[in-house]
Scaffold this motif. Structure first.
Motif, PDB file in Angstrom:
ATOM      1  N   UNK A   1      -9.401  -7.129   9.943  1.00  0.00           N
ATOM      2  CA  UNK A   1     -11.503  -7.788   9.316  1.00  0.00           C
ATOM      3  C   UNK A   1     -11.328  -8.304  10.317  1.00  0.00           C
TER       4      UNK A   1
ATOM      5  N   UNK B   1      -0.855 -10.390   0.669  1.00  0.00           N
ATOM      6  CA  UNK B   1      -0.995  -9.010   0.567  1.00  0.00           C
ATOM      7  C   UNK B   1      -2.671  -8.701   1.472  1.00  0.00           C
ATOM      8  N   UNK B   2      -3.630  -9.164   0.257  1.00  0.00           N
ATOM      9  CA  UNK B   2      -4.605  -8.903   1.279  1.00  0.00           C
ATOM     10  C   UNK B   2      -4.824  -9.934   2.574  1.00  0.00           C
TER      11      UNK B   2
ATOM     12  N   UNK C   1     -10.613  -0.890   5.850  1.00  0.00           N
ATOM     13  CA  UNK C   1     -10.464  -2.904   5.120  1.00  0.00           C
ATOM     14  C   UNK C   1     -11.648  -3.279   3.904  1.00  0.00           C
TER      15      UNK C   1
ATOM     16  N   UNK D   1      -4.566   0.546  -5.147  1.00  0.00           N
ATOM     17  CA  UNK D   1      -3.894  -0.586  -4.040  1.00  0.00           C
ATOM     18  C   UNK D   1      -2.904  -0.848  -5.467  1.00  0.00           C
ATOM     19  N   UNK D   2      -3.190  -0.255  -6.727  1.00  0.00           N
ATOM     20  CA  UNK D   2      -1.723  -0.563  -7.414  1.00  0.00           C
ATOM     21  C   UNK D   2      -1.013   0.383  -7.266  1.00  0.00           C
TER      22      UNK D   2
ATOM     23  N   UNK E   1      -0.118  -5.375  -9.349  1.00  0.00           N
ATOM     24  CA  UNK E   1      -1.148  -5.457  -8.726  1.00  0.00           C
ATOM     25  C   UNK E   1      -1.643  -4.432 -10.538  1.00  0.00           C
TER      26      UNK E   1
ATOM     27  N   UNK F   1      -1.870   1.785   3.694  1.00  0.00           N
ATOM     28  CA  UNK F   1      -2.438   0.650   4.243  1.00  0.00           C
ATOM     29  C   UNK F   1      -1.466  -0.476   5.381  1.00  0.00           C
ATOM     30  N   UNK F   2      -0.373  -1.060   5.082  1.00  0.00           N
ATOM     31  CA  UNK F   2      -0.024  -1.529   5.756  1.00  0.00           C
ATOM     32  C   UNK F   2       0.441  -1.033   6.763  1.00  0.00           C
TER      33      UNK F   2
ATOM     34  N   UNK G   1      -7.438   2.500   9.461  1.00  0.00           N
ATOM     35  CA  UNK G   1      -7.266   1.556   8.069  1.00  0.00           C
ATOM     36  C   UNK G   1      -9.154   0.948   8.217  1.00  0.00           C
TER      37      UNK G   1
ATOM     38  N   UNK H   1      -0.445   1.555  -1.489  1.00  0.00           N
ATOM     39  CA  UNK H   1       0.116  -0.460  -0.089  1.00  0.00           C
ATOM     40  C   UNK H   1       0.859  -0.241   1.253  1.00  0.00           C
TER      41      UNK H   1
ATOM     42  N   UNK I   1     -11.845  -7.229  -3.493  1.00  0.00           N
ATOM     43  CA  UNK I   1     -10.168  -7.837  -4.329  1.00  0.00           C
ATOM     44  C   UNK I   1     -10.592  -9.491  -3.340  1.00  0.00           C
ATOM     45  N   UNK I   2     -10.786  -8.912  -3.385  1.00  0.00           N
ATOM     46  CA  UNK I   2     -10.265 -10.771  -2.139  1.00  0.00           C
ATOM     47  C   UNK I   2     -11.815 -11.568  -2.634  1.00  0.00           C
TER      48      UNK I   2
ATOM     49  N   UNK J   1     -12.837   2.567  -7.599  1.00  0.00           N
ATOM     50  CA  UNK J   1     -11.919   1.783  -7.881  1.00  0.00           C
ATOM     51  C   UNK J   1     -10.891   1.372  -6.958  1.00  0.00           C
TER      52      UNK J   1
ATOM     53  N   UNK K   1     -11.337  -4.043   0.833  1.00  0.00           N
ATOM     54  CA  UNK K   1     -10.770  -4.629  -0.086  1.00  0.00           C
ATOM     55  C   UNK K   1     -11.014  -6.235  -0.153  1.00  0.00           C
ATOM     56  N   UNK K   2     -11.851  -6.378   0.259  1.00  0.00           N
ATOM     57  CA  UNK K   2     -12.894  -7.798   0.262  1.00  0.00           C
ATOM     58  C   UNK K   2     -13.628  -7.847  -1.604  1.00  0.00           C
TER      59      UNK K   2
ATOM     60  N   UNK L   1       2.410   1.150  -5.224  1.00  0.00           N
ATOM     61  CA  UNK L   1       3.121   1.004  -3.951  1.00  0.00           C
ATOM     62  C   UNK L   1       3.287   1.956  -3.003  1.00  0.00           C
TER      63      UNK L   1
ATOM     64  N   UNK M   1      -4.700  -8.958   6.258  1.00  0.00           N
ATOM     65  CA  UNK M   1      -5.550  -7.969   6.597  1.00  0.00           C
ATOM     66  C   UNK M   1      -6.889  -8.441   7.082  1.00  0.00           C
TER      67      UNK M   1
ATOM     68  N   UNK N   1      -9.610  -1.447  -6.469  1.00  0.00           N
ATOM     69  CA  UNK N   1      -8.122  -2.003  -7.574  1.00  0.00           C
ATOM     70  C   UNK N   1      -6.928  -0.855  -7.874  1.00  0.00           C
ATOM     71  N   UNK N   2      -7.343   0.380  -8.481  1.00  0.00           N
ATOM     72  CA  UNK N   2      -6.827   1.153  -9.117  1.00  0.00           C
ATOM     73  C   UNK N   2      -6.243   1.652  -7.746  1.00  0.00           C
TER      74      UNK N   2
END
Lengths: 127, 127
Positions: A99, A91-92, B82, B21-22, A18, B30-31, B80, B27, B88-89, B16, B85-86, B24, A95, B18-19
DNA sequence: ATTATACGTAAGCAATTCCTTACATGTCAA
DNA sequence: TTGACATGTAAGGAATTGCTTACGTATAAT
């Protein structure tokens, strides 16, 4: 002291994927390696930063197991090693359900709004 | 200057993902929000860091558009969001093809090994 | 009204990140 | 051999991150 792995000494014990993909330059490096294996000089060319900076990014990617290097004469050709991305992918995908549920919820909400607005329409021919 | 979007000024212009979710802890936040909407105190409870630290992580997630807060009396309940996150996906899915190709290559290699080992098998009943 | 709770934010600090320039090593070329 | 590439790495510094404690401001409870 009792850290992550006691048995992973061959593999570089993937240092946080990550974090590795958090930097836009590193993502662009991976994107380009998905098309071709490239040398460091080739990789560095399109970027605004110095060549050593790219070397350092490559080290991060290497330690995350995302790239492999093979020596070719005085060059080092890097190739993509996508396996560690599976961790991110997994991980993604947690969701995905959420989603769809959310999209469904939004859809229901809009439907209810429609019902309140129109209240007694029967012909549903508009999209 | 001519950056990504000229029309996104209502939305905090996602900083960002990506930043975001970098880290832990973020993350894990979010979980947990994928299961329940939670207050800051509830969110902070299981973590080893202070409550303000969690507040700061929540700010990062908020600015990335990954969580929404709604005020409930003196509490703030986070949920959340989400959608970001798309990005990233989508990025990860670029590699799906590469992925399968690589697995296929590995599979072919193993098949060839099998052929060399067995060399004249015909019955292909095992899956 | 006073006190307690829930939270955000500011200030300060150590650690890390990301860049740079300088240098060392290995390989090809003349 | 000598010199020109190709690359990694070390050293140093500015910026950022991630934490802490201290504090301010709502809201609830007494």
């Amino acid at each position: 002291m009792a850290n992550s792995s006691t048995t992973e000494e061959e593999q570089p014990a993937d240092a946080d994927v990550f974090l590795a993909i958090a930097h836009p330059i590193r993502r662009r490096i991976l994107d380009r390696l998905a098309r071709d294996d490239l040398t460091v000089t080739q990789l560095a060319a399109p970027f605004a930063v110095s060549r050593p900076a790219i070397s350092q990014h490559l080290r991060v990617l290497r330690e995350a197991g995302l790239v492999a290097e093979r020596r070719q004469g005085r060059e080092r050709r890097y190739s993509l090693q996508p396996q560690p991305l599976a961790e991110v992918s997994d991980w993604i995908h947690q969701y995905d359900h959420f989603w769809r549920t959310r999209l469904a919820a939004l859809s229901n909400y809009l439907d209810e709004q429609d019902e309140q607005d129109e209240q007694d329409e029967h012909a549903e021919q508009e999209q």
